[in-house]
Design an enzyme around this catalytic site. Structure first.
Site, PDB file in Angstrom:
ATOM      1  N   ASP A   1       0.685  -1.802   0.231  1.00 21.38           N
ATOM      2  CA  ASP A   1       0.052  -0.047   0.477  1.00 21.38           C
ATOM      3  C   ASP A   1       0.538   1.120   0.540  1.00 21.38           C
ATOM      4  OD1 ASP A   1      -2.331  -1.707   0.222  1.00 21.38           O
ATOM      5  OD2 ASP A   1      -2.435  -1.784   2.262  1.00 21.38           O
TER       6      ASP A   1
ATOM      7  N   ARG B   1      -5.307   0.608   8.891  1.00 25.58           N
ATOM      8  CA  ARG B   1      -4.287  -0.078   8.662  1.00 25.58           C
ATOM      9  C   ARG B   1      -3.312   0.137  10.102  1.00 25.58           C
ATOM     10  NH1 ARG B   1      -3.504   2.016   2.683  1.00 25.58           N
ATOM     11  NH2 ARG B   1      -4.309   0.753   1.477  1.00 25.58           N
TER      12      ARG B   1
ATOM     13  N   THR C   1      -8.455  -3.169  -0.488  1.00 26.66           N
ATOM     14  CA  THR C   1      -9.268  -4.317  -0.914  1.00 26.66           C
ATOM     15  C   THR C   1      -9.956  -5.013   0.253  1.00 26.66           C
ATOM     16  OG1 THR C   1      -7.199  -5.042  -2.415  1.00 26.66           O
ATOM     17  CG2 THR C   1      -8.731  -6.887  -0.767  1.00 26.66           C
TER      18      THR C   1
ATOM     19  N   GLN D   1       1.825  -6.163  -3.119  1.00 26.39           N
ATOM     20  CA  GLN D   1       2.079  -6.143  -1.836  1.00 26.39           C
ATOM     21  C   GLN D   1       3.500  -5.385  -1.786  1.00 26.39           C
ATOM     22  OE1 GLN D   1       1.393  -9.173  -3.177  1.00 26.39           O
ATOM     23  NE2 GLN D   1      -0.769  -8.385  -2.868  1.00 26.39           N
TER      24      GLN D   1
ATOM     25  N   GLY E   1       3.852  12.551   2.100  1.00 25.26           N
ATOM     26  CA  GLY E   1       4.939  13.930   1.967  1.00 25.26           C
ATOM     27  C   GLY E   1       3.512  14.462   3.422  1.00 25.26           C
TER      28      GLY E   1
ATOM     29  N   GLY F   1      -4.379  -4.247  -3.497  1.00 28.96           N
ATOM     30  CA  GLY F   1      -5.644  -2.702  -4.022  1.00 28.96           C
ATOM     31  C   GLY F   1      -4.922  -1.810  -4.444  1.00 28.96           C
ATOM     32  N   HIS F   2      -4.356  -1.856  -5.816  1.00 32.31           N
ATOM     33  CA  HIS F   2      -3.960  -0.266  -6.255  1.00 32.31           C
ATOM     34  C   HIS F   2      -4.778   0.978  -6.931  1.00 32.31           C
ATOM     35  CE1 HIS F   2      -0.294  -3.556  -7.192  1.00 32.31           C
ATOM     36  NE2 HIS F   2      -0.945  -3.219  -6.153  1.00 32.31           N
TER      37      HIS F   2
ATOM     38  N   ARG G   1      -9.693  -3.212   6.119  1.00 33.39           N
ATOM     39  CA  ARG G   1      -9.129  -3.245   7.070  1.00 33.39           C
ATOM     40  C   ARG G   1      -8.311  -1.334   7.769  1.00 33.39           C
ATOM     41  NH1 ARG G   1      -6.377  -8.704   7.390  1.00 33.39           N
ATOM     42  NH2 ARG G   1      -5.875  -7.239   5.294  1.00 33.39           N
TER      43      ARG G   1
ATOM     44  N   LYS H   1       1.921   2.230  -4.872  1.00 34.08           N
ATOM     45  CA  LYS H   1       2.577   1.507  -6.555  1.00 34.08           C
ATOM     46  C   LYS H   1       1.451   1.851  -7.486  1.00 34.08           C
ATOM     47  CE  LYS H   1       2.261  -2.302  -4.136  1.00 34.08           C
ATOM     48  NZ  LYS H   1       1.876  -1.798  -2.733  1.00 34.08           N
TER      49      LYS H   1
HETATM   50  P1  GDP Z   1      -0.784   0.492  -3.884  1.00 34.95           P
HETATM   51  O1  GDP Z   1      -1.070  -0.560  -2.932  1.00 34.95           O
HETATM   52  O2  GDP Z   1       0.754   0.376  -3.097  1.00 34.95           O
HETATM   53  O3  GDP Z   1      -1.153   0.305  -5.080  1.00 34.95           O
HETATM   54  O4  GDP Z   1      -1.106   2.002  -2.778  1.00 34.95           O
HETATM   55  P2  GDP Z   1      -3.168   1.681  -2.140  1.00 34.95           P
HETATM   56  O5  GDP Z   1      -3.392   1.903  -3.208  1.00 34.95           O
HETATM   57  O6  GDP Z   1      -3.381   0.580  -1.565  1.00 34.95           O
HETATM   58  O7  GDP Z   1      -2.804   2.977  -1.662  1.00 34.95           O
HETATM   59  C1  GDP Z   1      -2.165   4.321  -1.358  1.00 34.95           C
HETATM   60  C2  GDP Z   1      -3.607   4.770  -1.104  1.00 34.95           C
HETATM   61  O8  GDP Z   1      -2.832   5.706  -0.641  1.00 34.95           O
HETATM   62  C3  GDP Z   1      -4.215   5.269  -1.713  1.00 34.95           C
HETATM   63  O9  GDP Z   1      -5.460   5.787  -0.870  1.00 34.95           O
HETATM   64  C4  GDP Z   1      -4.137   6.701  -3.063  1.00 34.95           C
HETATM   65  O10 GDP Z   1      -4.531   7.249  -3.331  1.00 34.95           O
HETATM   66  C5  GDP Z   1      -3.407   7.472  -1.599  1.00 34.95           C
HETATM   67  N1  GDP Z   1      -2.346   8.085  -1.865  1.00 34.95           N
HETATM   68  C6  GDP Z   1      -1.228   7.860  -2.871  1.00 34.95           C
HETATM   69  N2  GDP Z   1      -0.231   8.846  -3.011  1.00 34.95           N
HETATM   70  C7  GDP Z   1      -0.462   9.779  -2.438  1.00 34.95           C
HETATM   71  C8  GDP Z   1       0.239  10.326  -1.723  1.00 34.95           C
HETATM   72  O11 GDP Z   1       1.231  11.170  -1.845  1.00 34.95           O
HETATM   73  N3  GDP Z   1      -0.837  11.279  -0.670  1.00 34.95           N
HETATM   74  C9  GDP Z   1      -1.755  11.280   0.182  1.00 34.95           C
HETATM   75  N4  GDP Z   1      -2.106  11.699   0.597  1.00 34.95           N
HETATM   76  N5  GDP Z   1      -2.615   9.640  -0.234  1.00 34.95           N
HETATM   77  C10 GDP Z   1      -1.788   9.024  -1.576  1.00 34.95           C
HETATM   78  P1  IMO Z   2      -0.978  -4.099  -2.247  1.00 34.40           P
HETATM   79  O1  IMO Z   2      -0.110  -4.673  -3.752  1.00 34.40           O
HETATM   80  C1  IMO Z   2      -1.070  -4.333   1.903  1.00 34.40           C
HETATM   81  C2  IMO Z   2      -1.175  -9.180   3.063  1.00 34.40           C
HETATM   82  C3  IMO Z   2      -1.927  -9.237   4.288  1.00 34.40           C
HETATM   83  C4  IMO Z   2      -2.015 -10.067   5.598  1.00 34.40           C
HETATM   84  C5  IMO Z   2      -0.322 -10.588   4.304  1.00 34.40           C
HETATM   85  C6  IMO Z   2      -1.427 -12.221   3.919  1.00 34.40           C
HETATM   86  O2  IMO Z   2      -2.639  -3.388  -2.494  1.00 34.40           O
HETATM   87  O3  IMO Z   2       0.026  -3.424  -1.042  1.00 34.40           O
HETATM   88  P2  IMO Z   2      -2.764 -13.001   1.480  1.00 34.40           P
HETATM   89  O4  IMO Z   2      -4.244 -12.169   0.874  1.00 34.40           O
HETATM   90  O5  IMO Z   2      -1.603 -12.637   0.464  1.00 34.40           O
HETATM   91  O6  IMO Z   2      -2.686 -14.347   2.194  1.00 34.40           O
HETATM   92  O7  IMO Z   2      -2.473 -11.923   3.166  1.00 34.40           O
HETATM   93  O8  IMO Z   2      -0.447  -9.986   3.718  1.00 34.40           O
HETATM   94  N1  IMO Z   2      -1.179  -8.129   2.407  1.00 34.40           N
HETATM   95  C7  IMO Z   2      -1.689  -6.669   2.284  1.00 34.40           C
HETATM   96  N2  IMO Z   2      -0.894  -5.659   2.449  1.00 34.40           N
HETATM   97  N3  IMO Z   2      -0.743  -4.285   0.743  1.00 34.40           N
HETATM   98  C8  IMO Z   2      -0.881  -5.594  -0.067  1.00 34.40           C
HETATM   99  O9  IMO Z   2      -1.008  -5.786  -1.535  1.00 34.40           O
HETATM  100  C9  IMO Z   2      -1.298  -6.483   0.536  1.00 34.40           C
HETATM  101  N4  IMO Z   2      -1.445  -7.978  -0.001  1.00 34.40           N
HETATM  102  C10 IMO Z   2      -1.292  -8.649   1.165  1.00 34.40           C
HETATM  103  O10 IMO Z   2      -2.814  -8.145   4.975  1.00 34.40           O
HETATM  104  O11 IMO Z   2      -1.732  -9.418   6.737  1.00 34.40           O
HETATM  105 MG    MG Z   3      -2.713  -1.422  -1.651  1.00 33.37          MG
END
Ligand code: GDP
Ligand code: IMO
Ligand code: MG
Length: 423
Positions: free
Chosen positions: A13, A304, A299, A223, A331, A40-41, A302, A16
Site C-alpha cells: 500500500d 491500517r 481491498t 504487496q 509526504g 488493491g492499487h 481494514r 504503487k
Molecule cells: P498500492 O497498493 O501500493 O497501490 O497503494 P494503495 O492504493 O493500496 O494505497 C495507497 C493510498 O494512498 C491510496 O488511497 C492512494 O490514493 C493514496 N495515495 C497515494 N499517494 C498519495 C500521496 O502522496 N498522498 C496522499 N495523501 N495519498 C496518496
Molecule cells: P498491495 O499490492 C498490504 C497482507 C495481508 C496479510 C498478508 C497475507 O495493495 O500493496 P494474503 O491475502 O496475501 O495471504 O495476506 O499480506 N497483504 C497486503 N497488505 N497491501 C497488499 O497489497 C497486501 N496483500 C496482502 O494483509 O497481512
Molecule cells: Mg494496496
C-alpha cells in the site's frame, strides 16, 4: 531494451498504483508479475478514484498493453468484477489486456481453504485478505494447480472437479468450518466465460519479443518487500516473491534484462494484517496518521496500522531489490506533525542493531529515533518541489542521504497531478 521494475519497499500500500499510472505514458507495456486480488492499487484522476486488484495499473492509458504475468494468481470472479467496473470508461480490454496461460487460477475452494486455515490459527492468524492466495500458491508449488491455459483444454471441467475434490477432503479436517460452494461455483464459471474473451499468451515469449523490438516495459509489483515469502517477516507474509527477482520468475524476464528498479515508500509506514511492525504507534500520533492518510485497506477496508518510517527496514528492502531510484509517497500526510521521527536503529536485548534481524516476532525491539522538524504547511497544492517549505526539502534530503539512493519522485496527494519530480 530492459524491463524497469516498480515495487513496494514496506508492507504494501505504498502507492504503487498511483505511480505506475503516472509513469505509464513512458512505456508500451505494463506487466504484473506476482500476487493476485489481495492487491488493491488505487489510481485517482479527473475526480474519479479507481481500485485495481488484478489488472495492471496502465489500463487507463490508450495504446499501452497490459499483461498479467505467469506469476500472478487470478480469481475469475474478481477479475470479471474489475472488468465490469471498467465498462463506463470504454477501455478496449479485449485488445489491450493479455493474460499469461501459465498464471494460476484461484478456485472458490482456495478461498474456503484460506478462511478455514485462518480460523484454525485463532490469535496467530496471518490476517490474510481471504482471497485464496496462500492455498493457490500452495497448489502451484505442490503441482496440483489449475492454470489459465487449462481453460481451453477439453478436460477443463474434469481437472477442476479433481482439484475441488482434493480441497473438499482437506476441508473435512476443519470440523467447525461451514461453507456453501454452489453459488460461488456458478459465479466462478461465469468469470471463466468472461476470461475466455481475452487473449491468453505465453508471457515469456511476448515479453522477450517485445524487448527485442525495442518496446519499453514496466513491471508492476504487488504487496511489498516485507511481505515477500522469503525475505519478509515470515510467517506474516504473502505467498509470492514480491521483490525484483519475482519479475524474472513471474514474467519470464532474464535477470540481465532488468533495467531501472523503482522502489516506493511512504514518508511514514503502515501495515495491514498481523505480524511485527517495530515502529508501530499505538498512541494518538498513530491515530492521527491513519485519519489524515485515510489508511484503510483498498481491498478489505481494514484499518491500517501506522507508525514512523523505519530506515533499518527500508535499507534492507533497498538492498534485496537493488533499488536504483526511489519515490516518496504521502509526504502531505505528515504536515500535521510538529516533529517527524525516523527510526535509525533498533535496540534488542541491550544491543544496537542496524541490520534487519532474523526473528523480529519473538524479541522485544525498541526502535531508536532521530527527530526532524516538521513543516506544518499544506503540500497538496504544490506544483514544484522547489516551492515547498525548506523543512520538507530537508526531510527528503535527509532520507536520500540515509538511504543512499536518489528520491526522484515526491508524491503529495492521491491525484495523478499531485506528483513532484526531484530531478
Ligand atoms: P498500492 O497498493 O501500493 O497501490 O497503494 P494503495 O492504493 O493500496 O494505497 C495507497 C493510498 O494512498 C491510496 O488511497 C492512494 O490514493 C493514496 N495515495 C497515494 N499517494 C498519495 C500521496 O502522496 N498522498 C496522499 N495523501 N495519498 C496518496
Ligand atoms: P498491495 O499490492 C498490504 C497482507 C495481508 C496479510 C498478508 C497475507 O495493495 O500493496 P494474503 O491475502 O496475501 O495471504 O495476506 O499480506 N497483504 C497486503 N497488505 N497491501 C497488499 O497489497 C497486501 N496483500 C496482502 O494483509 O497481512
Ligand atoms: Mg494496496
Amino acid at each position: 531494451m530492459k524491463v524497469d521494475v516498480l515495487l513496494g519497499l514496506q508492507w504494501g500500500d505504498e502507492g504503487k498504483g498511483k505511480i505506475v499510472d503516472v509513469l505509464t505514458p513512458k512505456y508500451d507495456i505494463i506487466a504484473r508479475f506476482q500476487g493476485g486480488p489481495n492487491a488493491g492499487h488505487t489510481l485517482e484522476f479527473e475526480g474519479i478514484k479507481h481500485v485495481l486488484h488484478t489488472i495492471p495499473s496502465g489500463i487507463f492509458h490508450s495504446n499501452v498493453m497490459n499483461l498479467v504475468g505467469n506469476g500472478v494468481v487470478i480469481d475469475p470472479i474478481i477479475f470479471k468484477g474489475e472488468l465490469d467496473q471498467l465498462k463506463p470508461f470504454n477501455i478496449d480490454h479485449e485488445k489491450r489486456l493479455l493474460i499469461s496461460k501459465k498464471a494460476h487460477l484461484i478456485l472458490p475452494t482456495h478461498k474456503l481453504l484460506d478462511a478455514a486455515s485462518e480460523m484454525s490459527k485463532g490469535k496467530n492468524k496471518i490476517g490474510s485478505t481471504l482471497k485464496g492466495i496462500g492455498p493457490t500458491y500452495m497448489d502451484k508449488t505442490g503441482r496440483n494447480g489449475l492454470r489459465v491455459g487449462d481453460i481451453l483444454s477439453p478436460n477443463f471441467e474434469k481437472k477442476y472437479k479433481t482439484l475441488v475434490a482434493k480441497h473438499i477432503n482437506i476441508l473435512k479436517h476443519y470440523e467447525d468450518f461451514k461453507y456453501e460452494l454452489k453459488e460461488l461455483e456458478a459465479n466462478w464459471f461465469e468469470g471463466i466465460e468472461t476470461m475466455k474473451k481475452l487473449q491468453f499468451v505465453d508471457s515469456e515469449n511476448y515479453i522477450n519479443k517485445a524487448l527485442n523490438e525495442g518496446k519499453k516495459i514496466l513491471a508492476e509489483g504487488a504487496q511489498g518487500t516485507m511481505l515477500d515469502i522469503d525475505f519478509g517477516t515470515y510467517p506474516f507474509v504473502t505467498s509470492s516473491n514480491t521483490i525484483t527477482a519475482g519479475t524474472c520468475t513471474g514474467l519470464g524476464v532474464p535477470p540481465n534484462k532488468i533495467g531501472n528498479i523503482i522502489g516506493i515508500f511512504k514518508a511514514y509506514c503502515t501495515r495491514v494484517g498481523s505480524g511485527p511492525f517495530p515502529t508501530e504507534l499505538h498512541d494518538n500520533d498513530g491515530e492521527l496518521m491513519r485519519k489524515e492518510g485515510h489508511e484503510f485497506g483498498a481491498t478489505t477496508g481494514r484499518p491500517r496500522r501506522c507508525g514512523w518510517i523505519d530506515l533499518v527496514q527500508l535499507k534492507y528492502a533497498i538492498m534485496i531489490n537493488g533499488v536504483t531510484e526511489l519515490s516518496m509517497m504521502k509526504g502531505d500526510v505528515l504536515s500535521i506533525f510538529d516533529e517527524i521521527k525516523a527510526c535509525t536503529h533498533y535496540m534488542i536485548n541491550g544491543e544496537k542493531v542496524t541490520d534487519f534481524p532474523y526473528d523480529i516476532n519473538d524479541h522485544d525491539i525498541t526502535p531508536i529515533y532521530e527527530s526532524i522538524p516538521g513543516w506544518k504547511e499544506d503540500l497538496t497544492k504544490l506544483e514544484k518541489l522547489e516551492d515547498s517549505p525548506d523543512t520538507f526539502v530537508s526531510y527528503v534530503n535527509y532520507l536520500e542521504k540515509q538511504l543512499n539512493v536518489p528520491i526522484r519522485v515526491v508524491s503529495v496527494g492521491p491525484d495523478r497531478k499531485q506528483t513532484l519530480s526531484n530531478a
